[in-house]
Design a protein around this motif. Structure first.
Motif, PDB file in Angstrom:
ATOM      1  N   MET A  36      -0.941   3.455 -17.125  1.00 50.21           N
ATOM      2  CA  MET A  36      -1.704   2.391 -16.736  1.00 50.21           C
ATOM      3  C   MET A  36      -0.432   2.282 -15.807  1.00 50.21           C
ATOM      4  SD  MET A  36      -3.532   0.977 -18.174  1.00 50.21           S
ATOM      5  CE  MET A  36      -4.563  -0.395 -16.799  1.00 50.21           C
ATOM      6  N   PRO A  37      -1.034   2.097 -14.096  1.00 46.96           N
ATOM      7  CA  PRO A  37       0.105   2.510 -12.833  1.00 46.96           C
ATOM      8  C   PRO A  37       0.208   0.991 -12.667  1.00 46.96           C
ATOM      9  CG  PRO A  37      -2.394   2.546 -12.448  1.00 46.96           C
ATOM     10  CD  PRO A  37      -2.130   2.809 -13.633  1.00 46.96           C
ATOM     11  N   GLY A  38       1.232   1.175 -11.775  1.00 46.44           N
ATOM     12  CA  GLY A  38       2.211  -0.066 -10.728  1.00 46.44           C
ATOM     13  C   GLY A  38       1.835   0.226  -9.958  1.00 46.44           C
ATOM     14  N   HIS A  39       2.420  -0.798  -8.579  1.00 44.73           N
ATOM     15  CA  HIS A  39       2.884  -0.692  -7.655  1.00 44.73           C
ATOM     16  C   HIS A  39       4.776  -0.979  -6.746  1.00 44.73           C
ATOM     17  CE1 HIS A  39      -1.778  -0.896  -7.943  1.00 44.73           C
ATOM     18  NE2 HIS A  39      -1.466  -0.504  -7.032  1.00 44.73           N
ATOM     19  N   ILE A  40       4.695  -0.249  -5.833  1.00 45.37           N
ATOM     20  CA  ILE A  40       6.360  -0.442  -5.899  1.00 45.37           C
ATOM     21  C   ILE A  40       6.103  -0.283  -4.506  1.00 45.37           C
ATOM     22  CG2 ILE A  40       8.202   0.564  -5.010  1.00 45.37           C
ATOM     23  CD1 ILE A  40       8.664   1.890  -7.892  1.00 45.37           C
ATOM     24  N   LEU A  41       6.332  -1.537  -3.325  1.00 48.25           N
ATOM     25  CA  LEU A  41       6.418  -1.491  -2.463  1.00 48.25           C
ATOM     26  C   LEU A  41       7.865  -1.615  -1.643  1.00 48.25           C
ATOM     27  CD1 LEU A  41       4.891  -5.305  -2.238  1.00 48.25           C
ATOM     28  CD2 LEU A  41       4.209  -2.770  -2.307  1.00 48.25           C
ATOM     29  N   LEU A  42       7.933  -0.758  -0.410  1.00 50.47           N
ATOM     30  CA  LEU A  42       9.271  -0.306   0.266  1.00 50.47           C
ATOM     31  C   LEU A  42       9.111  -0.724   1.398  1.00 50.47           C
ATOM     32  CD1 LEU A  42       9.229   3.570  -1.127  1.00 50.47           C
ATOM     33  CD2 LEU A  42       9.995   1.459  -2.618  1.00 50.47           C
ATOM     34  N   THR A  43      10.288  -1.211   1.240  1.00 45.26           N
ATOM     35  CA  THR A  43      10.155  -1.832   3.812  1.00 45.26           C
ATOM     36  C   THR A  43      11.525  -0.096   3.611  1.00 45.26           C
ATOM     37  OG1 THR A  43      10.549  -4.048   2.941  1.00 45.26           O
ATOM     38  CG2 THR A  43      11.274  -3.679   4.641  1.00 45.26           C
ATOM     39  N   CYS A  61      15.616   2.897   2.094  1.00 40.78           N
ATOM     40  CA  CYS A  61      14.840   1.233   1.425  1.00 40.78           C
ATOM     41  C   CYS A  61      14.930   0.164   0.678  1.00 40.78           C
ATOM     42  CB  CYS A  61      13.338   1.489   1.442  1.00 40.78           C
ATOM     43  SG  CYS A  61      12.457   3.526   1.756  1.00 40.78           S
ATOM     44  N   THR A  62      14.253  -0.661   0.940  1.00 45.18           N
ATOM     45  CA  THR A  62      15.085  -1.725  -0.062  1.00 45.18           C
ATOM     46  C   THR A  62      13.090  -1.541  -0.823  1.00 45.18           C
ATOM     47  OG1 THR A  62      14.047  -3.436   1.306  1.00 45.18           O
ATOM     48  CG2 THR A  62      16.052  -3.200   1.110  1.00 45.18           C
ATOM     49  N   ASN A 114       5.798  -0.551   6.636  1.00 41.00           N
ATOM     50  CA  ASN A 114       6.275  -0.612   4.495  1.00 41.00           C
ATOM     51  C   ASN A 114       5.278   0.640   4.329  1.00 41.00           C
ATOM     52  OD1 ASN A 114       3.234  -1.792   4.197  1.00 41.00           O
ATOM     53  ND2 ASN A 114       3.951  -2.980   5.333  1.00 41.00           N
ATOM     54  N   ILE A 115       5.715   0.699   3.211  1.00 40.78           N
ATOM     55  CA  ILE A 115       5.668   1.941   1.906  1.00 40.78           C
ATOM     56  C   ILE A 115       5.300   1.182   0.947  1.00 40.78           C
ATOM     57  CG2 ILE A 115       6.278   3.915   0.823  1.00 40.78           C
ATOM     58  CD1 ILE A 115       7.981   4.265   3.503  1.00 40.78           C
ATOM     59  N   THR A 116       3.791   1.667   0.585  1.00 39.49           N
ATOM     60  CA  THR A 116       3.213   1.315  -1.181  1.00 39.49           C
ATOM     61  C   THR A 116       3.000   2.396  -1.092  1.00 39.49           C
ATOM     62  OG1 THR A 116       2.580  -0.852   0.331  1.00 39.49           O
ATOM     63  CG2 THR A 116       1.595   0.396  -1.560  1.00 39.49           C
ATOM     64  N   LEU A 165       1.585   8.693  -7.558  1.00 34.48           N
ATOM     65  CA  LEU A 165      -0.019   8.917  -8.060  1.00 34.48           C
ATOM     66  C   LEU A 165      -0.508   8.542  -6.614  1.00 34.48           C
ATOM     67  CD1 LEU A 165      -0.529   7.068 -11.468  1.00 34.48           C
ATOM     68  CD2 LEU A 165       0.222   8.958 -10.651  1.00 34.48           C
ATOM     69  N   ALA A 166       0.100   7.784  -5.856  1.00 32.52           N
ATOM     70  CA  ALA A 166      -1.205   7.598  -4.550  1.00 32.52           C
ATOM     71  C   ALA A 166       0.237   7.064  -3.060  1.00 32.52           C
ATOM     72  CB  ALA A 166      -2.172   7.098  -4.262  1.00 32.52           C
ATOM     73  N   VAL A 167       0.132   7.672  -2.190  1.00 31.83           N
ATOM     74  CA  VAL A 167       1.108   6.425  -1.502  1.00 31.83           C
ATOM     75  C   VAL A 167       0.685   5.832   0.247  1.00 31.83           C
ATOM     76  CG1 VAL A 167       2.051   8.476   0.031  1.00 31.83           C
ATOM     77  CG2 VAL A 167       3.505   6.834   0.052  1.00 31.83           C
ATOM     78  N   SER A 168       1.326   5.067   0.701  1.00 35.68           N
ATOM     79  CA  SER A 168       0.054   4.890   2.175  1.00 35.68           C
ATOM     80  C   SER A 168       1.404   4.130   2.972  1.00 35.68           C
ATOM     81  CB  SER A 168      -0.764   3.361   1.645  1.00 35.68           C
ATOM     82  OG  SER A 168      -1.318   2.915   3.025  1.00 35.68           O
ATOM     83  N   LEU A 169       1.710   4.582   4.119  1.00 35.76           N
ATOM     84  CA  LEU A 169       2.624   4.780   5.037  1.00 35.76           C
ATOM     85  C   LEU A 169       1.697   3.443   6.403  1.00 35.76           C
ATOM     86  CD1 LEU A 169       3.259   7.429   4.306  1.00 35.76           C
ATOM     87  CD2 LEU A 169       5.387   6.592   5.264  1.00 35.76           C
ATOM     88  N   ARG A 170       2.769   2.049   6.339  1.00 32.33           N
ATOM     89  CA  ARG A 170       1.784   1.306   7.531  1.00 32.33           C
ATOM     90  C   ARG A 170       2.732   0.736   8.798  1.00 32.33           C
ATOM     91  NH1 ARG A 170      -1.304  -3.307   5.604  1.00 32.33           N
ATOM     92  NH2 ARG A 170      -2.755  -2.083   5.093  1.00 32.33           N
TER      93      ARG A 170
END
Length: 227
Positions: free
Chosen positions: A1-8, A33-34, A116-118, A142-147
């Motif tokens: 199962m996947p989860g999500h990590i939020l990075l600042t 990051c935090t 932020n990086i998800t 598995l995947a990443v998004s940089l905003r």
């Protein structure tokens, strides 16, 4: 199962390196990051907000593992290192050349007000929240998004923006007119000097009275008759 990590991101590091002995060359992008994870808990009960995060961003079409072999899944890996004094989260992921260049340019240019990086990661335990990450095992990214967030640039008032331009144009036109008048005056002066010089040269040579000029032929005839 996947989860999500939020990075600042707190601090970016851009490096250009060349190490021929170990076949390392090119750009390196890292970020401190935090972290927060709204749907994932750590199996050792550590808090995400208490942990520092070091993340590397790599360039390549084919993600590789630490041994240089194609990664089994995903685009990177994420780890928990349980050091006694300073437990640490760290990892890396790959971006394709175009995406990597875009992130590099965003970081280099700066000027953003937020970033932020998800990361979507797995595997984690439990299908429903709270999910749990067994920190003795690494996670696949598995995947990443940089905003990057930016504010629009405020437009200057029309009258204030126009004033410097108008002043420049007037000054430029005034300088042009002044220069033209100086050239015109110099040309007239030179013309008068040349005219006077020609006239006096003609008188000195005895050509002051020309027969082809009206009124002067009669004067010449009368002078001869008188003689």
């Amino acid at each position: 199962m996947p989860g999500h990590i939020l990075l600042t991101p707190l601090k970016w590091f851009q490096e250009i390196s060349h190490y021929p002995a170990i076949n390392v060359e090119g750009r390196n992008l890292k970020v401190s990051c935090t972290a927060a994870a709204p749907d994932v808990l750590l199996s050792n009960n550590a808090k995400w907000t208490d942990l520092a995060v070091e993340l590397g961003i790599l360039i390549g079409e084919q993600p590789l593992d630490r041994d240089g072999n194609p990664l089994k899944q995903g685009i990177g890996c994420f780890y928990f290192t349980d050091a006694r004094a300073h437990p640490l989260l760290h990892g890396w992921f790959y971006l394709k050349p175009d995406s990597y260049a875009a992130v590099w340019d965003q970081v280099r240019d700066g000027g953003y007000v937020g970033c932020n990086i998800t990361m979507k990661v797995g595997p984690v335990q439990n299908e429903l929240p709270p999910k749990v990450w067994d920190v003795s095992q690494s996670l696949f990214v598995l995947a990443v998004s940089l905003r990057f967030t930016r504010k629009p640039i405020a437009d200057k008032p029309a009258d204030q923006a126009a004033r410097p331009v108008a002043a420049t144009r007037v000054a430029s036109r005034g300088s042009w007119v002044s220069a033209f008048r100086k050239i015109e005056a110099a040309a007239k002066q030179k013309w008068h000097e040349l005219k006077s010089e020609t006239l006096w040269s003609a008188i000195a040579d005895g050509r002051g009275a020309r027969r082809d000029e009206p009124g002067r032929e009669g004067a010449h005839t009368q002078h001869n008759a008188h003689s």
